[in-house]
Design an enzyme around this catalytic site. Sequence first.
Site, mmCIF file in Angstrom:
data_model
loop_
_atom_site.group_PDB
_atom_site.id
_atom_site.type_symbol
_atom_site.label_atom_id
_atom_site.label_comp_id
_atom_site.label_asym_id
_atom_site.label_seq_id
_atom_site.Cartn_x
_atom_site.Cartn_y
_atom_site.Cartn_z
ATOM 1 N N ASN A 11 -1.540 -7.162 -0.504
ATOM 2 C CA ASN A 11 -2.831 -7.269 -1.180
ATOM 3 C C ASN A 11 -2.853 -8.389 -2.214
ATOM 4 O OD1 ASN A 11 -4.047 -5.050 0.148
ATOM 5 N ND2 ASN A 11 -2.961 -3.632 -1.199
ATOM 6 N N ARG A 42 -28.325 -11.441 -44.324
ATOM 7 C CA ARG A 42 -27.152 -10.624 -44.001
ATOM 8 C C ARG A 42 -27.629 -9.532 -43.059
ATOM 9 N NH1 ARG A 42 -23.220 -10.950 -48.094
ATOM 10 N NH2 ARG A 42 -21.881 -9.651 -46.817
ATOM 11 N N LYS A 100 0.860 -4.124 4.422
ATOM 12 C CA LYS A 100 -0.135 -4.821 3.618
ATOM 13 C C LYS A 100 0.483 -5.696 2.533
ATOM 14 C CE LYS A 100 -4.139 -3.430 2.641
ATOM 15 N NZ LYS A 100 -5.228 -2.755 1.891
ATOM 16 N N SER A 135 0.843 -1.191 0.000
ATOM 17 C CA SER A 135 0.000 0.000 0.000
ATOM 18 C C SER A 135 0.874 1.236 0.000
ATOM 19 C CB SER A 135 -0.908 -0.014 1.228
ATOM 20 O OG SER A 135 -1.457 1.258 1.474
#
Length: 454
Positions: free
Chosen positions: A286, A317, A284, A278
């Site tokens: 993550n 088409r 952290k 972080s």
Amino acid sequence: MPATIIDSAIFGNIFSTAAMRQIWSDENRTRKYLDIEAALARVQGRLGIIPAEAAEEIVRNCVLEKIDMAKLAEQTQRIGYPVLGVVSQINALCRDKLGEYCHWGATTQDITDTATVLQIREALDLVDSELAAISAAMADLAARHRDTPMIGRSNLQQAVPITFGYKMAGLLSAIERHRERLAQLRPRVLVGEFAGASGTLASLAEGGLDIQAGLMRELGLGQPDIAWHTIRDNIAEVGCFLGLVSATLGKLSMDVKLMMQTEVGEVYEPFAHGRGSSSTMPQKRNPISSCYIHACISVVRQHAAALLDANVADHERSTGPWEIEWIVLPEIFCLTAGALAQSRFVLEGLEVDPARMRANLDLTNGLVVSEAVMMGLGPYIGREYAHDLVYDICRIAIRENRPLLDLLAENAEISRHLDRTALASLCDPANYLGLSGEMVDRVLRSRAGRADPQ
């Protein structure tokens, strides 16, 4: 200047891969147009539909390096489709107006659809390779952790014990089904298109089907029984298949994210210095890959629905539904490639913490094996009565924060039938893994059987 996540110089290799982007690039798509026009000229030259000299001259000039891509962009913006611009440039490159025989009897959608199928074939090869690698990584984790106990969870609550190998084997079984689906869909999807204006080959009534068959042999594709200009289930099948694959990868990423929570801490994505940190919280770690997998697969699922919308085409088409495929099919493949690559990265370097798994099993002081205790007491006092008795004891254990084993051993009605040693065995989560190991073995044997039919 790139404006999408897929083509971003910064994010591109996070949300996709260079190899998949190359398959869906302008250059590769244009090369496919040229390959088809050259193959058509060769076939028609052999069959005497066009002069052999013209076929040779057309083939000689169906080279990507001879195409002015800037001019092609201008032509496409003016005309609305790139194929006519490619044919016009080939015609101009050929001597003595021999290029007039290029694209003989074909229509724009024939070339476009067949080019798309050739791109799909290349893209599916990449998907197949990644699925094989993911299968191998999951099989390794399932085998290594066949008997590693952990808690199973229901409604995000602790349920009964399983093994980490069991969790991986469940995902592996889905990946193996996807590999089987891929093998099954190839002959349905890898079919070319050459049918003319309304699909009847009216401009080549004599020899039209021979040209069609020869063209498909040249390209290594299946020959259609009938035109599929506005019958698009084959393209939708590819998108739905990739939606299924991506959903399984999403399940993987969801479990990894939840197991990486600080309060859980049972597995971790591979570590690299600074990865998942972080900008303000240095502690952290993550779940970066899992986040990107989640984002990729969510868009893939929405795009698969768009391909189903493209099936609702008008007459022979269409006026718009076809172009939906141009937008979403490349993105489906590119985002799936990103999710596959991130999943493979996670699985091949996944950090598993068996000690934390065991600690989480013991968080509730034995409550997670209350079913085992109930079943163990059932033969002595009846299953329903055992359920009610153990239920009441569990409430006491929660209220007083005491080990379930102690309360069971103190209960006179229970101790008449089971001593503390027997109760301790019932209260050990490692003794209540059911047939986890046998089920892991079955999945691994099934995978090995598909890999080696001998």
